[in-house]
Design an enzyme around this catalytic site. Structure first.
Site, short mmCIF file in Angstrom:
data_model
loop_
_atom_site.label_atom_id
_atom_site.label_comp_id
_atom_site.label_asym_id
_atom_site.label_seq_id
_atom_site.Cartn_x
_atom_site.Cartn_y
_atom_site.Cartn_z
CG ASP A 115 -0.88 -11.83 1.77
OD1 ASP A 115 -0.59 -10.67 2.12
OD2 ASP A 115 -0.07 -12.61 1.23
CG LEU A 116 -4.30 -5.27 2.12
CD1 LEU A 116 -5.78 -5.15 2.37
CD2 LEU A 116 -3.52 -4.13 2.73
CG ASP A 117 -4.80 -4.72 -1.87
OD1 ASP A 117 -6.01 -4.90 -1.64
OD2 ASP A 117 -4.29 -3.61 -1.90
CD GLU A 118 -0.10 -9.66 -2.98
OE1 GLU A 118 0.02 -10.66 -3.71
OE2 GLU A 118 0.33 -8.53 -3.28
CG ASN A 130 -10.75 -5.18 -2.29
OD1 ASN A 130 -11.52 -4.22 -2.27
ND2 ASN A 130 -9.44 -5.05 -2.10
#
EC number: 3.5.1.10
Lengths: 287, 287, 287, 287
Positions: free
Chosen positions: A230-233, A194
């Protein structure tokens, strides 16, 4: 990277233990395979983590790739290491997910056509129809899977089925504005990349570009990372920044943002395709 | 880089040949030495050039550094490779040459005192006295050797003698504005690092900053390189640039130039001290 | 920037209103002052904010600096603008605060001595004695004001008194590891510059470098900003980053961090000294 | 940049003379035009060169753009300055020349379609047919004008005629591998932008990437410049670099080269379209 028929890449990770490099290099030597490039790194020689990437070529008249694979399998068992070995000539199956904004998609497609990204692209999936014409002009099938609150489960199932049908090994989220469920993510571990904007400092919440403008930031960045629950992590693969100043409006900052996103995402995808990335915990080693 | 007592760095270069990595890694393993980090690169697996850097640690209770050295010597003979093995804990003897401008000298001295450059500095040599006070404030002996057309030979001989007396292994030309003769250079092959400004395009002749100003360049650069007989044309170790615009006067460009020189030179010196550089023909491999 | 006797810098900010540029430039023209460089920017021409920086020179035989000042004062009243006019030849009084780490202090002092920072440095204040020798070697008075929980109020009062005694106009926090109270900050609005590390993403809490290492960040940054009551959140003047990779230990990241801090802080200080910064709300316009 | 109907950009250059800024800003004020952004720079206030860019907006109910134009014309005569005034809403006519490699063409077309480049593209001209499909997919007419030694004169005449028919104001040489004659160049002064690779040091002659590889350069650059009769030596608009290392083959360096060419050329084109460039002698002032 060269993609000759007689070249392969080996990625290894495990608890560090004496003798691994010796075992691997000796086995390759005995199988008439020559190491062209290798990178190895240990977090701590005593009880640390061992990471290695080896690019090797075999003498076609003497060597047998299958035997090499079997030999590596045996060493892996002996040393309890996790590994992957891939022919350099094999193109990975890469799918792209996109929503309305096409800047990352266009960059990936252009670089792919220019021969900079070594992969097959069997399909592009989108929750909108905006990118259809562009994608099809490259001869790539385009699947429109609308995503609503109601159909999220079905939409994801449809997408997963398509990815499986095409044996997809890498999913590039080229500004795909839907959150993937952990059901989806768990099916493609360390196989979804992403891109998201990055600011110094971080601006939480909606409309970060407006906040960055108000704060007068001097740099706009982007981070490409593997997707985890863990979104964007997830583990970072690549980051980059561009300079801006007070003359950039919030809209201008957004344009700069998408240009640095193009660059960072394309590099991360290339490194993944060239088998240069090893994930360990929440970190990516890029060789 | 870590500088433990039980760590060493091995640099190898030779014609590529099957089995080198296997031989080295197996030997290290047998001598209870563990590879912490390694980088290897071949220009061409068939008839190319092989380069390798290995950082290894031995188990102090079991291993013997002298035996490791002897084993490497034997492998080197067998595979006809050129190599160097160095304890990470050993500080190299580094001399600095400077003229009037002190920007590079100050940077090196500051980083050295801050622990960023792992070396001893037994002396600084200058054809002027401007830097004396600064050098001596660090407790480093300063030698003033005036250089005139008449005394060049004697001056160089004096400098060479001083460097030999102090067993100097690295000479940093921190804006030393005298041309070294090939007699001097030949005594310290791949052991003299110089810094010079770099422009896009190149501006030949006197006063390049005035020309760069007239031409309206947008970048000012610097190149750190090993010194060979061919002035300013030796193997490049590091290059970097800074942005400028029309508001920079010729004098401002010069100030930018010296700031980028500081950065590029310090990085090159650090990489040399950490044994990360291998020179081949007119090129530097930096691992 | 040139620092001739007959040159001055005018900084203006106000609600945008038609005719400001005309009024200022016409007045300068009538007073035999010639605009050498000017930058002007409005957030929004209708109801926005107006910012301008003008560098001008007067003909010494015809013009009178005092008359120019009076004329500007009158225009300022008419157009209700906030302004500052400064002779380019006047050196500002700059104080430096430092604790134990000297990397930013050394950079500022070196650049100051090299003529890159146009200021007087009447004093350096520290809560430790580590920097005393270095500071005094430049002929600058060093004040050791220990800071403990008990004496914070007295220590700050002592510091404020010293700054006032020396008519200090710029306080550079060169890694000063004490939090300044709002009493202190309110006495030097837009006159205190701080430097702090910046990460993508932000790492909250203690030991950010260890966290950055664990997360495998690819960039380490620094932000120079004006100090307000909101710790580390004041108007940003400059930001920059350096690339790192997995081979950098947490300690190496810290070293990279201090090197990028040196660069970002020195640039911010120079821009402030050259009167290139205008603060508006939580943002800095840098012309 | 904003492209409202009631906004215009004024570019001025002349021998410096007192009162120019006053005359212009006062006239704009009297015509109900408000300065939104302005940049001014003089090489030397006494006998130097004056450069100014002014972005202004007029109140549509009170002002008249034609009157503003006439007023500026009159001031220009009085102060003997060269100027250009352009409505921000007017799109320039931009032609692109390309040969076989499409990396720069694709970048320009993508940015154009994304709204980042404010222009009309009435035609693309090529000496090959490779780009035809791509160009036409954007709905842009494509002209194939083969260029041989024999027909150079006729080919150029045909191209000039096409450019004149479409009132072209900017010619972008997006890797057009034909040398333009001075007849051609003289018809479009400061209106042709070219991109070429840049190396530190410069590598003269054929195959610079092979030479850069042999020399082990650490940076690959690109320079965008206006075309003059002196091949590759016209006024520089923008330059940029990317880092490379020994693992980049000559072919990889070429790929890096084309990626930095895309970026530098697109920026130069944008700055030209936004009327931010003023050429003086062999230099470009970019505001």
């Amino acid at each position: 990277m060269h993609h000759q028929e007689n070249r392969a890449i080996l990625l290894v990770t495990c608890q560090d233990k004496p003798g691994i490099v010796s075992a691997i290099s000796t086995s390759l030597f005995h199988h008439h395979a020559n190491i062209v490039q290798s990178d190895q790194y240990s977090t701590d020689p005593e009880h640390g983590r061992f990471f290695m990437r080896v690019e090797f070529e075999w003498e076609e008249s003497k060597a047998n790739y299958q035997s090499i694979q079997e030999a590596l399998k045996q060493i892996a068992q002996e040393y309890a290491f996790t590994y992957k070995v891939e022919k350099a000539s094999r193109k990975k199956q890469m799918a792209i997910f996109v929503s309305k904004e096409n800047h990352c998609l266009s960059e990936i497609l252009w670089k792919w056509k220019a021969g900079e990204l070594y992969a097959n692209i069997p399909l592009v999936i989108s929750n909108h129809k905006d990118a259809q014409e562009e994608v099809e002009s490259y001869g790539i099938p385009f699947y429109h899977i609308p995503a609503t609150k109601e159909n999220r489960k079905e939409a994801e199932e449809q997408a997963i089925q398509l990815l499986k049908d095409h044996q997809v090994e890498l999913v590039v989220l080229a500004r795909y504005m839907q959150i993937l469920t952990s059901t989806f993510v768990s099916q493609f571990p360390e196989k979804i990349i992403n891109i998201h904007h990055s600011f110094l400092p971080a601006f939480i919440g909606a409309n970060p570009y407006a906040k960055a403008f108000e704060r007068g930031v001097k740099l706009i960045g982007a981070t490409a990372h593997y997707v985890t629950d863990d979104l964007d992590e997830g583990p970072i693969i690549e980051q980059d920044v561009m300079r801006v100043d007070h003359r950039h409006s919030a809209k201008d900052l957004k344009i700069v943002g998408r240009n640095i996103e193009r660059i960072a995402l394309a590099r991360a995808v290339q490194w993944h395709l060239d088998d240069r990335c090893i994930v360990h915990q929440n970190k990516t080693i890029v060789f």
